[in-house]
Design an enzyme around this catalytic site. Structure first.
Site, PDB file in Angstrom:
ATOM      1  N   HIS A 104      36.738  -9.150 -11.007  1.00 37.62           N
ATOM      2  CA  HIS A 104      37.509  -8.015 -10.482  1.00 37.62           C
ATOM      3  C   HIS A 104      38.147  -8.417  -9.142  1.00 37.62           C
ATOM      4  O   HIS A 104      37.462  -8.988  -8.288  1.00 37.62           O
ATOM      5  CB  HIS A 104      36.575  -6.813 -10.291  1.00 37.62           C
ATOM      6  N   ASP A 140      33.923  -1.341 -13.951  1.00 37.98           N
ATOM      7  CA  ASP A 140      33.779  -2.016 -12.648  1.00 37.98           C
ATOM      8  C   ASP A 140      32.507  -1.599 -11.907  1.00 37.98           C
ATOM      9  O   ASP A 140      32.510  -1.402 -10.687  1.00 37.98           O
ATOM     10  CB  ASP A 140      35.012  -1.762 -11.754  1.00 37.98           C
TER      11      ASP A 140
HETATM   12  C1  GRF Z   1      42.906 -10.997 -12.325  1.00 34.26           C
HETATM   13  O1  GRF Z   1      43.105 -10.665 -10.972  1.00 34.26           O
HETATM   14  C2  GRF Z   1      41.719 -10.246 -12.879  1.00 34.26           C
HETATM   15  O2  GRF Z   1      40.679 -10.062 -11.970  1.00 34.26           O
HETATM   16  C3  GRF Z   1      42.352  -8.924 -13.181  1.00 34.26           C
HETATM   17  O3  GRF Z   1      43.571  -9.271 -13.792  1.00 34.26           O
HETATM   18  C4  GRF Z   1      44.034 -10.488 -13.208  1.00 34.26           C
HETATM   19  C5  GRF Z   1      44.384 -11.419 -14.347  1.00 34.26           C
HETATM   20  O4  GRF Z   1      45.203 -12.452 -13.896  1.00 34.26           O
HETATM   21  N1  GRF Z   1      41.485  -8.087 -13.969  1.00 34.26           N
HETATM   22  P1  GRF Z   1      45.977 -13.435 -14.910  1.00 34.26           P
HETATM   23  O5  GRF Z   1      46.815 -12.599 -15.840  1.00 34.26           O
HETATM   24  O6  GRF Z   1      44.933 -14.229 -15.641  1.00 34.26           O
HETATM   25  O7  GRF Z   1      46.818 -14.304 -13.986  1.00 34.26           O
END
Ligand code: GRF
Length: 188
Positions: A104, A140
């Site tokens: 998260h 979360d």
């Molecule tokens: C990350 O910040 C994750 O924590 C959140 O969505 C984002 C995903 O990033 N839940 P990506 O699409 O893998 O670059």
């Protein structure tokens, strides 16, 4: 240990996991997205369990069963969420108790939800961060496994701050999963 990954979106967190020499046996996505190509390029079987609706008529329970079925088809025993865009219902938590891990982009329990980076910026905090935790039915909210702080700079936008956070996620999340795999293999 057989890890199944749930991903949506650009898949940069997924990519960090694919690059980390983890026992990933399957990637499941909820929509056509870049994560699909990343999994294919890494030679990992990918399944699209496509959402048929993003509206009020979305059958979350039915959809969750389809995701559980896909994970079971690949004999997964640890589920890692990597930016998965669908909140899943009780059946996945019943089937994989304390076996679902999530990253998260904030220091939980602060800034829960989809807009964690925007909310941290709007609140004017000087430090936010990353939380890797077990996922539970309450979004979360599960037990925290690891956290790392990330500074908020005066001229940050949501994009620059999220990218700084994701740089940490791309290191911390694979490290945590490697540790879980190691702990599991030492048990057996
Ligand atoms: C990350 O910040 C994750 O924590 C959140 O969505 C984002 C995903 O990033 N839940 P990506 O699409 O893998 O670059």
């Amino acid at each position: 240990m057989r890890i199944g990954i749930l991903a949506s979106g650009t898949g940069t967190i997924l990519q960090a996991l694919l690059d980390a020499d983890l026992p990933i046996v399957s990637v499941i996505v909820d929509r056509p997205c870049a994560a699909t190509e990343r999994a294919e390029r890494a030679g990992v079987p990918v399944e699209i369990v496509e959402r048929d609706s993003f509206g009020a008529d979305f059958d979350r329970l039915g959809y969750t069963h389809k995701v559980v079925d896909a994970l079971e088809r690949h004999d997964v025993d640890l589920v890692a969420m990597a930016g998965f865009g669908t909140i899943l219902d009780k059946p996945i938590h019943d089937r994989f108790p304390r076996q679902i891990v999530n990253t998260h982009p904030a220091l939980l329990p602060s800034f829960k939800g989809w807009h964690a980076v925007d909310d941290a910026l709007a609140a004017g905090v000087k430090i936010t961060g990353v939380t890797v935790h077990y996922a539970t039915l309450e979004v979360d909210d599960g037990p925290i496994i690891a956290q790392e702080a990330v500074p908020v700079l005066d001229d940050d936008t949501v994009e620059t701050l999220h990218e700084r956070i994701k740089t940490v996620e791309r290191r911390l999340y694979p490290e945590v999963l490697q540790r879980l795999v190691r702990d599991e293999s030492e048990k057996s």
